[in-house]
Scaffold this active site. Structure first.
Site, mmCIF file in Angstrom:
data_model
loop_
_atom_site.group_PDB
_atom_site.id
_atom_site.type_symbol
_atom_site.label_atom_id
_atom_site.label_comp_id
_atom_site.label_asym_id
_atom_site.label_seq_id
_atom_site.Cartn_x
_atom_site.Cartn_y
_atom_site.Cartn_z
ATOM 1 N N TRP A 102 -4.417 2.182 -0.754
ATOM 2 C CA TRP A 102 -4.940 0.868 -0.343
ATOM 3 C C TRP A 102 -5.216 0.827 1.148
ATOM 4 O O TRP A 102 -6.213 0.271 1.591
ATOM 5 C CB TRP A 102 -3.995 -0.251 -0.771
ATOM 6 C CG TRP A 102 -3.762 -0.255 -2.250
ATOM 7 C CD1 TRP A 102 -2.565 -0.108 -2.897
ATOM 8 C CD2 TRP A 102 -4.764 -0.396 -3.285
ATOM 9 N NE1 TRP A 102 -2.764 -0.132 -4.256
ATOM 10 C CE2 TRP A 102 -4.081 -0.305 -4.523
ATOM 11 C CE3 TRP A 102 -6.141 -0.570 -3.287
ATOM 12 C CZ2 TRP A 102 -4.754 -0.404 -5.759
ATOM 13 C CZ3 TRP A 102 -6.803 -0.660 -4.508
ATOM 14 C CH2 TRP A 102 -6.115 -0.583 -5.714
ATOM 15 N N ASP A 168 -1.802 -6.362 4.694
ATOM 16 C CA ASP A 168 -2.032 -6.442 3.256
ATOM 17 C C ASP A 168 -0.662 -6.487 2.587
ATOM 18 O O ASP A 168 0.059 -5.496 2.573
ATOM 19 C CB ASP A 168 -2.835 -5.211 2.806
ATOM 20 C CG ASP A 168 -3.012 -5.126 1.296
ATOM 21 O OD1 ASP A 168 -2.518 -6.027 0.576
ATOM 22 O OD2 ASP A 168 -3.652 -4.157 0.832
ATOM 23 N N LYS A 192 0.055 -9.035 -8.340
ATOM 24 C CA LYS A 192 1.252 -8.213 -8.302
ATOM 25 C C LYS A 192 2.491 -9.112 -8.356
ATOM 26 O O LYS A 192 3.327 -8.949 -9.206
ATOM 27 C CB LYS A 192 1.307 -7.337 -7.041
ATOM 28 C CG LYS A 192 0.073 -6.465 -6.760
ATOM 29 C CD LYS A 192 -0.263 -5.494 -7.812
ATOM 30 C CE LYS A 192 -1.471 -4.579 -7.658
ATOM 31 N NZ LYS A 192 -2.212 -4.463 -6.454
HETATM 32 C C1 LIG Z 1 -3.474 -3.793 -5.894
HETATM 33 C C2 LIG Z 1 -3.590 -3.702 -4.447
HETATM 34 C C3 LIG Z 1 -4.818 -3.870 -3.793
HETATM 35 C C4 LIG Z 1 -6.104 -4.111 -4.535
HETATM 36 O O1 LIG Z 1 -6.101 -5.389 -5.083
HETATM 37 P P1 LIG Z 1 -7.367 -5.962 -5.887
HETATM 38 O O2 LIG Z 1 -6.967 -7.388 -6.080
HETATM 39 O O3 LIG Z 1 -7.455 -5.169 -7.155
HETATM 40 O O4 LIG Z 1 -8.564 -5.823 -5.058
HETATM 41 C C5 LIG Z 1 -4.834 -3.808 -2.412
HETATM 42 N N1 LIG Z 1 -3.724 -3.585 -1.711
HETATM 43 C C6 LIG Z 1 -2.525 -3.407 -2.298
HETATM 44 C C7 LIG Z 1 -1.309 -3.174 -1.461
HETATM 45 C C8 LIG Z 1 -2.421 -3.461 -3.687
HETATM 46 O O5 LIG Z 1 -1.237 -3.292 -4.281
#
Ligand SMILES: *Cc1c(COP(=O)(O)O)cnc(C)c1O
Length: 356
Positions: A102, A168, A192
């Site tokens: 990511w 993030d 998540k």
């Molecule tokens: C799952 C995830 C993403 C991507 O998320 P999407 O909503 O599928 O775009 C980005 N960063 C992290 C840390 C993630 O776990």
């Protein structure tokens, strides 16, 4: 419904009462004789959902006045670019830490906008650790990924710097206590640890926005979304509603402090078994282990069919590892009860006892 222990990495487990209430709202919402998904997002009934969801985030994180909360679309994946275009000055530069898939995605997007300095990188050891780094003072911002969902590593503390920090937090937001006002911007896909797929949460310090000298596309301009109270266009109403229900559940269960106690107990139970059990080894180094996603492997990979049979029989779901790590990944998000972790630990013990 049969009892399943849901360790899915995302979309992932939600509190049972949340899925029940969300299902009910699909049938009839707010005594309107209508479904949540067939009313106007401009109705009073939905506006109060959006207002409550935003307020709950402020309350749970104790955000100062200068922070705004948005529920947008495009996932964290669009957040890679959106965060950068709101923070990277025209002709500017930013520092990024590469701790996995990511983070790599975020770096790629930021490079479309300006100079990116990768100041730490754990790819030499398949992202099994969090690198040390120094933050240059002349960058527009620092970007980090607090929890590396795929590799199972997590920052145990956040960097101290005068440079604005963008984070993030897709896979560990609301999982334990932290000081949100240390960040200029936080973004997190809902699916998540907060809700179903379809919305991404932004927490932004307004005072850090509007300084880039760029013209921004309307949808990526966070000041536009702030100005329109997160209703610049039709929001993902179901995802926002189910996230609001989860936020209520977090608050009712002790907020960040309550989640920390819950998640700490789960991670301690799991990792103590991992360290004790002679049949398994971890992927992440102990100093960087994630409370949310535990990555582990069999010492003898040839015995995978036997282990797989045992966990499937125990009602465990979603622990196959990501293709870039292999082995197994047990995701232990907020809503996962400790009883499910105990079932996994019992299966690991049983496997160790019977494999030879
Ligand atoms: C799952 C995830 C993403 C991507 O998320 P999407 O909503 O599928 O775009 C980005 N960063 C992290 C840390 C993630 O776990």
């Amino acid at each position: 419904m049969k009892q399943v222990h849901n360790f899915s990495a995302g979309p992932s487990i939600l509190p049972k009462e949340v899925t029940e209430q969300a299902a009910q709202a699909i049938l009839e919402f707010d005594n309107m004789g209508l479904s949540l998904i067939e009313i106007s997002h401009r109705s009073k009934n939905f506006e109060k959902v959006m207002d409550e969801a935003r307020q709950l985030v402020k309350d749970i994180l104790g955000l100062p006045e200068r922070y705004e909360v948005l529920f947008l679309q495009g996932g964290a994946t669009l957040g890679f670019y959106t965060s950068a275009i709101n923070m990277m000055k025209e002709g500017g530069k930013a520092a990024y830490v590469n701790t996995g898939v990511w983070a790599t995605g975020a770096i790629k997007e930021a490079k479309l906008l300006g100079e990116v300095q990768v100041i730490g990188d754990s790819s030499d050891k398949n992202h099994s650790y969090i690198p040390n780094f120094e933050v240059p003072s002349d960058v527009d911002y620092l970007h980090i990924t607090s929890n590396n969902t795929i590799f199972g590593t997590q920052y145990q503390s956040f960097p101290k710097t005068n440079v604005p920090i963008v984070c993030d937090m897709s896979s560990d937001i609301f999982s334990k206590k932290f000081n949100a006002s240390d960040f200029a911007m936080i973004y997190a896909g809902a699916q998540k640890n907060m809700g179903p797929a379809g919305t991404v949460l932004y927490i932004v310090d307004k005072e850090q926005l509007g300084k880039t000298g760029r013209k921004l596309p309307n949808y990526m301009d966070l000041l536009n979304h702030i100005d329109k109270d997160s209703m610049s266009n039709t929001p993902p109403v179901f995802a926002v509603y189910a996230s609001m229900l989860t936020l209520r559940w977090i608050k009712a269960n002790g907020g960040l402090e309550g989640m920390e106690v819950r998640n700490n107990a789960k991670q301690a139970l799991f990792y103590s078994e991992l360290d004790r059990n002679s049949a398994f080894k971890g992927h992440a180094v102990p100093e960087a282990r994630s409370w949310m996603n535990a990555t582990f492997k069999l010492n003898d990979e040839a015995s995978a069919p036997e282990f797989d049979k045992l966990w499937k029989e125990a009602g465990i779901s979603g622990i196959a590892g990501h293709r870039s790590v292999g082995g197994y990944r047990a995701s232990m998000y907020n809503a996962l009860p400790i009883e499910s972790v105990q079932v996994l630990v019992d299966v690991m013990k049983e496997f160790e006892r019977t494999k030879g």
